[in-house]
Design a protein around this motif. Structure first.
Motif, PDB file in Angstrom:
ATOM      1  N   PHE A  31     -12.030   6.621  14.292  1.00 31.46           N
ATOM      2  CA  PHE A  31     -11.346   6.636  13.010  1.00 31.46           C
ATOM      3  C   PHE A  31     -12.166   7.424  12.003  1.00 31.46           C
ATOM      4  CE2 PHE A  31      -9.421   4.548   9.265  1.00 31.46           C
ATOM      5  CZ  PHE A  31      -8.099   4.743   9.600  1.00 31.46           C
ATOM      6  N   THR A  32     -11.514   8.011  11.054  1.00 33.63           N
ATOM      7  CA  THR A  32     -12.171   8.776  10.014  1.00 33.63           C
ATOM      8  C   THR A  32     -12.884   7.858   9.025  1.00 33.63           C
ATOM      9  OG1 THR A  32     -11.779  10.481   8.363  1.00 33.63           O
ATOM     10  CG2 THR A  32     -10.098   8.783   8.563  1.00 33.63           C
ATOM     11  N   THR A  33     -13.493   8.412   7.997  1.00 38.88           N
ATOM     12  CA  THR A  33     -14.114   7.592   6.962  1.00 38.88           C
ATOM     13  C   THR A  33     -13.028   6.804   6.244  1.00 38.88           C
ATOM     14  OG1 THR A  33     -15.903   9.162   6.659  1.00 38.88           O
ATOM     15  CG2 THR A  33     -15.469   7.655   4.834  1.00 38.88           C
ATOM     16  N   ALA A  34     -13.264   5.524   6.057  1.00 38.70           N
ATOM     17  CA  ALA A  34     -12.298   4.646   5.395  1.00 38.70           C
ATOM     18  C   ALA A  34     -13.049   3.662   4.515  1.00 38.70           C
ATOM     19  CB  ALA A  34     -11.476   3.898   6.432  1.00 38.70           C
ATOM     20  N   TYR A  35     -12.408   3.242   3.432  1.00 38.81           N
ATOM     21  CA  TYR A  35     -13.009   2.286   2.510  1.00 38.81           C
ATOM     22  C   TYR A  35     -12.269   0.963   2.608  1.00 38.81           C
ATOM     23  CZ  TYR A  35     -15.502   6.259   0.785  1.00 38.81           C
ATOM     24  OH  TYR A  35     -16.323   7.342   0.709  1.00 38.81           O
ATOM     25  N   VAL A  36     -13.022  -0.125   2.589  1.00 35.46           N
ATOM     26  CA  VAL A  36     -12.472  -1.466   2.694  1.00 35.46           C
ATOM     27  C   VAL A  36     -12.561  -2.110   1.318  1.00 35.46           C
ATOM     28  CG1 VAL A  36     -12.726  -3.700   3.813  1.00 35.46           C
ATOM     29  CG2 VAL A  36     -13.282  -1.621   5.066  1.00 35.46           C
ATOM     30  N   HIS A  37     -11.437  -2.640   0.832  1.00 33.31           N
ATOM     31  CA  HIS A  37     -11.413  -3.294  -0.479  1.00 33.31           C
ATOM     32  C   HIS A  37     -11.131  -4.774  -0.303  1.00 33.31           C
ATOM     33  CE1 HIS A  37     -11.542   0.521  -2.540  1.00 33.31           C
ATOM     34  NE2 HIS A  37     -10.582   0.953  -1.739  1.00 33.31           N
ATOM     35  N   ARG A  38     -11.862  -5.562  -1.023  1.00 33.57           N
ATOM     36  CA  ARG A  38     -11.609  -6.999  -1.043  1.00 33.57           C
ATOM     37  C   ARG A  38     -10.443  -7.264  -1.997  1.00 33.57           C
ATOM     38  NH1 ARG A  38     -16.361  -6.363   0.830  1.00 33.57           N
ATOM     39  NH2 ARG A  38     -17.641  -7.906   1.841  1.00 33.57           N
ATOM     40  N   PRO A  39      -9.720  -8.363  -1.818  1.00 37.81           N
ATOM     41  CA  PRO A  39      -8.543  -8.629  -2.660  1.00 37.81           C
ATOM     42  C   PRO A  39      -8.834  -8.537  -4.160  1.00 37.81           C
ATOM     43  CG  PRO A  39      -8.587 -10.177  -0.862  1.00 37.81           C
ATOM     44  CD  PRO A  39      -9.884  -9.404  -0.790  1.00 37.81           C
ATOM     45  N   GLN A  40      -9.974  -9.032  -4.606  1.00 36.99           N
ATOM     46  CA  GLN A  40     -10.287  -9.002  -6.040  1.00 36.99           C
ATOM     47  C   GLN A  40     -10.565  -7.576  -6.544  1.00 36.99           C
ATOM     48  OE1 GLN A  40     -12.015 -10.576  -3.671  1.00 36.99           O
ATOM     49  NE2 GLN A  40     -14.223 -10.361  -3.936  1.00 36.99           N
ATOM     50  N   GLU A  41     -10.756  -6.614  -5.660  1.00 37.92           N
ATOM     51  CA  GLU A  41     -11.009  -5.228  -6.059  1.00 37.92           C
ATOM     52  C   GLU A  41      -9.743  -4.384  -6.114  1.00 37.92           C
ATOM     53  OE1 GLU A  41     -15.399  -4.824  -3.997  1.00 37.92           O
ATOM     54  OE2 GLU A  41     -13.622  -4.310  -2.827  1.00 37.92           O
ATOM     55  N   LEU A  42      -8.652  -4.880  -5.575  1.00 31.77           N
ATOM     56  CA  LEU A  42      -7.437  -4.077  -5.470  1.00 31.77           C
ATOM     57  C   LEU A  42      -6.815  -3.738  -6.815  1.00 31.77           C
ATOM     58  CD1 LEU A  42      -5.759  -5.632  -2.342  1.00 31.77           C
ATOM     59  CD2 LEU A  42      -6.973  -3.460  -2.530  1.00 31.77           C
ATOM     60  N   ALA A  43      -6.821  -4.640  -7.749  1.00 32.84           N
ATOM     61  CA  ALA A  43      -6.210  -4.371  -9.054  1.00 32.84           C
ATOM     62  C   ALA A  43      -6.857  -3.176  -9.726  1.00 32.84           C
ATOM     63  CB  ALA A  43      -6.301  -5.601  -9.955  1.00 32.84           C
ATOM     64  N   ALA A  44      -8.174  -3.100  -9.700  1.00 27.60           N
ATOM     65  CA  ALA A  44      -8.881  -1.967 -10.313  1.00 27.60           C
ATOM     66  C   ALA A  44      -8.551  -0.659  -9.597  1.00 27.60           C
ATOM     67  CB  ALA A  44     -10.384  -2.213 -10.293  1.00 27.60           C
ATOM     68  N   GLU A  45      -8.351  -0.699  -8.294  1.00 24.73           N
ATOM     69  CA  GLU A  45      -8.001   0.503  -7.540  1.00 24.73           C
ATOM     70  C   GLU A  45      -6.592   0.976  -7.861  1.00 24.73           C
ATOM     71  OE1 GLU A  45      -9.562   2.589  -5.236  1.00 24.73           O
ATOM     72  OE2 GLU A  45     -11.335   1.626  -6.053  1.00 24.73           O
ATOM     73  N   ALA A  46      -5.699   0.068  -8.182  1.00 27.68           N
ATOM     74  CA  ALA A  46      -4.302   0.424  -8.415  1.00 27.68           C
ATOM     75  C   ALA A  46      -4.036   0.858  -9.854  1.00 27.68           C
ATOM     76  CB  ALA A  46      -3.398  -0.762  -8.072  1.00 27.68           C
ATOM     77  N   GLU A  47      -4.931   0.587 -10.778  1.00 26.35           N
ATOM     78  CA  GLU A  47      -4.732   0.964 -12.164  1.00 26.35           C
ATOM     79  C   GLU A  47      -4.860   2.469 -12.342  1.00 26.35           C
ATOM     80  OE1 GLU A  47      -7.462  -1.188 -14.600  1.00 26.35           O
ATOM     81  OE2 GLU A  47      -6.613  -3.127 -14.055  1.00 26.35           O
ATOM     82  N   PRO A  48      -4.009   3.057 -13.190  1.00 26.12           N
ATOM     83  CA  PRO A  48      -4.140   4.495 -13.445  1.00 26.12           C
ATOM     84  C   PRO A  48      -5.432   4.756 -14.218  1.00 26.12           C
ATOM     85  CG  PRO A  48      -2.437   3.527 -14.845  1.00 26.12           C
ATOM     86  CD  PRO A  48      -2.897   2.464 -13.909  1.00 26.12           C
ATOM     87  N   PRO A  49      -6.013   5.939 -14.041  1.00 25.64           N
ATOM     88  CA  PRO A  49      -7.301   6.252 -14.677  1.00 25.64           C
ATOM     89  C   PRO A  49      -7.234   6.469 -16.199  1.00 25.64           C
ATOM     90  CG  PRO A  49      -6.477   8.139 -13.482  1.00 25.64           C
ATOM     91  CD  PRO A  49      -5.538   6.999 -13.211  1.00 25.64           C
ATOM     92  N   TRP A  50      -6.052   6.520 -16.770  1.00 27.55           N
ATOM     93  CA  TRP A  50      -5.944   6.780 -18.209  1.00 27.55           C
ATOM     94  C   TRP A  50      -5.785   5.553 -19.021  1.00 27.55           C
ATOM     95  CZ3 TRP A  50      -2.517   8.380 -14.531  1.00 27.55           C
ATOM     96  CH2 TRP A  50      -1.280   7.761 -14.505  1.00 27.55           C
TER      97      TRP A  50
END
Length: 50
Positions: A31-50
């Motif tokens: 498999f290629t490089t992949a990042y694993v996110h814990r449930p509490q980290e998902l909200a920050a990943e889904a927020e738009p950068p602006w």
């Protein structure tokens, strides 16, 4: 690396500890490089950068 490979459990532990999987098995079909996110980290990943 396959699940029945003796090094697989250590690989899984490293991925979960570091939060990413890096394909460091050159020449193998892995498999290629992949990042694993814990449930509490998902909200920050889904927020738009602006």
């Amino acid at each position: 690396m396959r699940r029945d490979d003796p090094g697989f459990p250590a690989l899984v532990r490293r991925v979960l500890r570091e939060g990413r999987h890096v394909n460091d098995f050159l020449g193998r079909r892995c498999f290629t490089t992949a990042y694993v996110h814990r449930p509490q980290e998902l909200a920050a990943e889904a927020e738009p950068p602006w």
